[in-house]
Design an enzyme around this catalytic site. Structure first.
Site, short mmCIF file in Angstrom:
data_model
loop_
_atom_site.label_atom_id
_atom_site.label_comp_id
_atom_site.label_asym_id
_atom_site.label_seq_id
_atom_site.Cartn_x
_atom_site.Cartn_y
_atom_site.Cartn_z
N PRO A 56 0.81 -1.22 0.00
CA PRO A 56 0.00 0.00 0.00
C PRO A 56 0.84 1.27 0.00
O PRO A 56 1.82 1.37 0.74
CB PRO A 56 -0.80 -0.12 1.31
CG PRO A 56 0.05 -0.98 2.18
CD PRO A 56 0.83 -1.90 1.29
N CYS A 104 2.65 30.01 -14.85
CA CYS A 104 2.22 30.54 -16.13
C CYS A 104 1.81 29.41 -17.04
O CYS A 104 2.52 29.03 -17.97
CB CYS A 104 3.30 31.41 -16.73
SG CYS A 104 3.45 32.91 -15.76
N GLU A 105 0.68 28.86 -16.73
CA GLU A 105 0.12 27.69 -17.39
C GLU A 105 -1.18 27.43 -16.63
O GLU A 105 -1.29 27.80 -15.46
CB GLU A 105 1.09 26.52 -17.18
CG GLU A 105 0.74 25.27 -17.87
CD GLU A 105 1.80 24.86 -18.90
OE1 GLU A 105 1.38 24.26 -19.87
OE2 GLU A 105 2.98 25.14 -18.73
N TYR A 144 1.72 10.82 -3.57
CA TYR A 144 1.96 11.30 -4.93
C TYR A 144 1.78 12.81 -5.04
O TYR A 144 1.27 13.31 -6.04
CB TYR A 144 1.04 10.56 -5.93
CG TYR A 144 1.13 9.06 -5.77
CD1 TYR A 144 2.26 8.38 -6.20
CD2 TYR A 144 0.13 8.33 -5.14
CE1 TYR A 144 2.39 7.02 -6.00
CE2 TYR A 144 0.24 6.97 -4.93
CZ TYR A 144 1.38 6.31 -5.37
OH TYR A 144 1.50 4.98 -5.17
C1 PLP Z 1 2.71 2.43 -7.01
C2 PLP Z 1 2.73 1.03 -6.62
C3 PLP Z 1 2.05 0.59 -5.48
C4 PLP Z 1 1.24 1.51 -4.59
O1 PLP Z 1 -0.02 1.79 -5.10
P1 PLP Z 1 -1.07 2.64 -4.24
O2 PLP Z 1 -2.24 2.80 -5.14
O3 PLP Z 1 -0.44 3.94 -3.87
O4 PLP Z 1 -1.38 1.86 -3.02
C5 PLP Z 1 2.16 -0.75 -5.16
N1 PLP Z 1 2.88 -1.60 -5.90
C6 PLP Z 1 3.54 -1.23 -7.02
C7 PLP Z 1 4.32 -2.20 -7.80
C8 PLP Z 1 3.48 0.10 -7.42
O5 PLP Z 1 4.12 0.48 -8.53
#
Ligand code: PLP
Length: 412
Positions: free
Chosen positions: A260, A328-329, A356
């Protein structure tokens, strides 16, 4: 932490600012652990790419999490943060054999997602245990629809290629110790997820030396009131029963793993920005903050809808605003949002800003990346300094001699 804590932090550390609440991260970790308490051996590997500040990684390690990494740099950060190599899984996509070998030499679990690299790696390093990433071609599309639209995804080894995969494993005599999927889509419908899990179980039967099965991630968290979220408790109940049944059939207690990212850190994060200008046009009232998609790109990149709250005027009359940035976008954070009346100088808070957000920030418009603060046991800790002008120039090579004006010839 509450709104007045957040407002105080904006005053103390300045805006724009990212703030993360360790208590929320901890409770999410515990909630997931509890949902799967019926599994004999559970491993949660936090997906570092969601929020990779080294202090956050240390917190995850402290909670007992493992680490899911997608680059050699994330592997190195994880090791620096105190993770043991064996609690790190490296799940890259499209990286070179050399980088995979470098990660393997550091002792982390390798996860391979294509047959070309599998064959090359297996031929050179038959003794290194490898996990394989499968693409089950199942995607939860919209509400409870099973879609095979994911056939074009660049991730994972297609289940249709299992015969080829088995031939590579047999010929190289490599050891497959784990099997993995991460479809990357939100788990909205648990039955769709369980359906994909069945494909993973079916594939797992082909390998006799497994230690773990990794179900990836995709846990959805609410962004706004009323949003659908993954029912973790129900998923825990159903998948636990099915997993334990599979282990009995397989004849070994395997580890159930998840990776996660968003689930652990999204709701723990708040992004604070200051209103520079309130501008009334013929159709809209804009509030422009001292930020943009250089700091928070999700609304522009994914159409993500982050809740926006005016911390400075919580009792003010609600009015409609479009919240935009200073880039500026086009950098609209939210359109026609009902927010307590905004004045210039107010601090706005963007919620769900843990996952993210900072990790996708940039220096576009030559702006600085924000500072980051961890709120831990009622105290604030600066965990990343705000950038300065030196950071903008760092690594740039100023080739000023290239454009020197030629000296005027001496007059004779
Ligand atoms: C990005 C990623 C995750 C995490 O995904 P979430 O949606 O943020 O929980 C898990 N495993 C892999 C391989 C990823 O690239």
């Amino acid at each position: 932490m509450n709104s007045s804590n957040l407002l105080n932090l904006a005053n103390k550390f300045g805006a724009p600012l990212y703030v993360y609440d360790s208590e929320k991260i901890t409770s999410q970790f515990q909630r997931l652990t509890k949902a799967f308490s019926g599994v004999g051996s559970l491993r949660l590997n936090y997906a570092a790419k969601a929020l990779s500040n080294i202090t956050i990684l240390r917190l995850m390690n402290h909670l007992g999490s493992g680490l899911d990494t997608v680059s050699i740099q994330e592997v190195k950060l994880g090791l620096m943060a105190g993770f043991k190599p064996e609690s790190i899984i490296y799940t890259p996509n499209g990286v070179s054999l050399e980088e995979i070998e470098e990660a393997s030499a550091l002792g982390v679990q390798i996860n391979i997602d294509n047959l070309s690299i599998l064959e090359q790696f297996g031929s050179k390093h038959p003794d290194v245990p490898v996990c394989i990433r499968i693409n089950p071609h199942v995607m939860a599309g919209g509400n409870s629809k099973i879609s095979v639209g994911h056939i074009d995804s660049k991730f994972g080894i297609s289940i249709h290629q299992i015969p080829h995969l088995l031939r590579i494993v047999e010929l190289t005599k490599m050891n497959i110790n784990g099997i993995h999927m991460h479809t990357g889509s939100d788990i909205l419908d648990i039955d769709v997820f369980l359906y994909a899990s069945e494909i993973l179980f079916e594939t797992a039967k082909n390998f006799k030396n497994l230690d773990f099965i990794d179900f990836g991630s995709g846990f959805k968290v609410p962004y706004r009131t009323g949003d659908i979220q993954t029912n973790i408790e129900e998923l825990g109940k159903k998948l636990t029963a099915r997993f334990n049944e599979f282990c009995a059939e397989y004849g070994k207690e395997l580890t159930l793993a998840f990776e996660p990212g968003k689930f652990l850190v999204s709701e723990a994060g708040h992004f604070l920005a200051k209103v520079n200008v309130v501008k009334q046009t013929t159709s809209t009232v804009f509030a422009s903050v001292d930020s943009g998609f250089n700091h928070l790109i999700r609304p522009m990149l994914y159409g993500a809808s982050h809740e926006i709250v005016n911390l400075s005027n919580p009792k003010g009359k609600e009015r409609y605003y479009s919240i935009v940035g200073y880039i500026c976008e086009t950098d609209t954070f939210g359109s026609n949002r009902r927010i307590n009346e905004i004045s210039e100088g107010d601090i706005l808070c963007f919620n769900n800003a843990g996952a993210y957000c900072f990790t996708m920030s940039s220096n576009y418009n030559s702006r600085y990346r924000p500072a980051e603060v961890l709120w831990h046991k009622g105290k604030a800790y600066l965990i990343r300094q705000r950038e300065t002008f030196d950071d903008i120039l760092k690594n740039q090579v100023d080739a000023k001699d290239l454009f020197k004006k030629p000296k005027a010839a001496a007059i004779k």
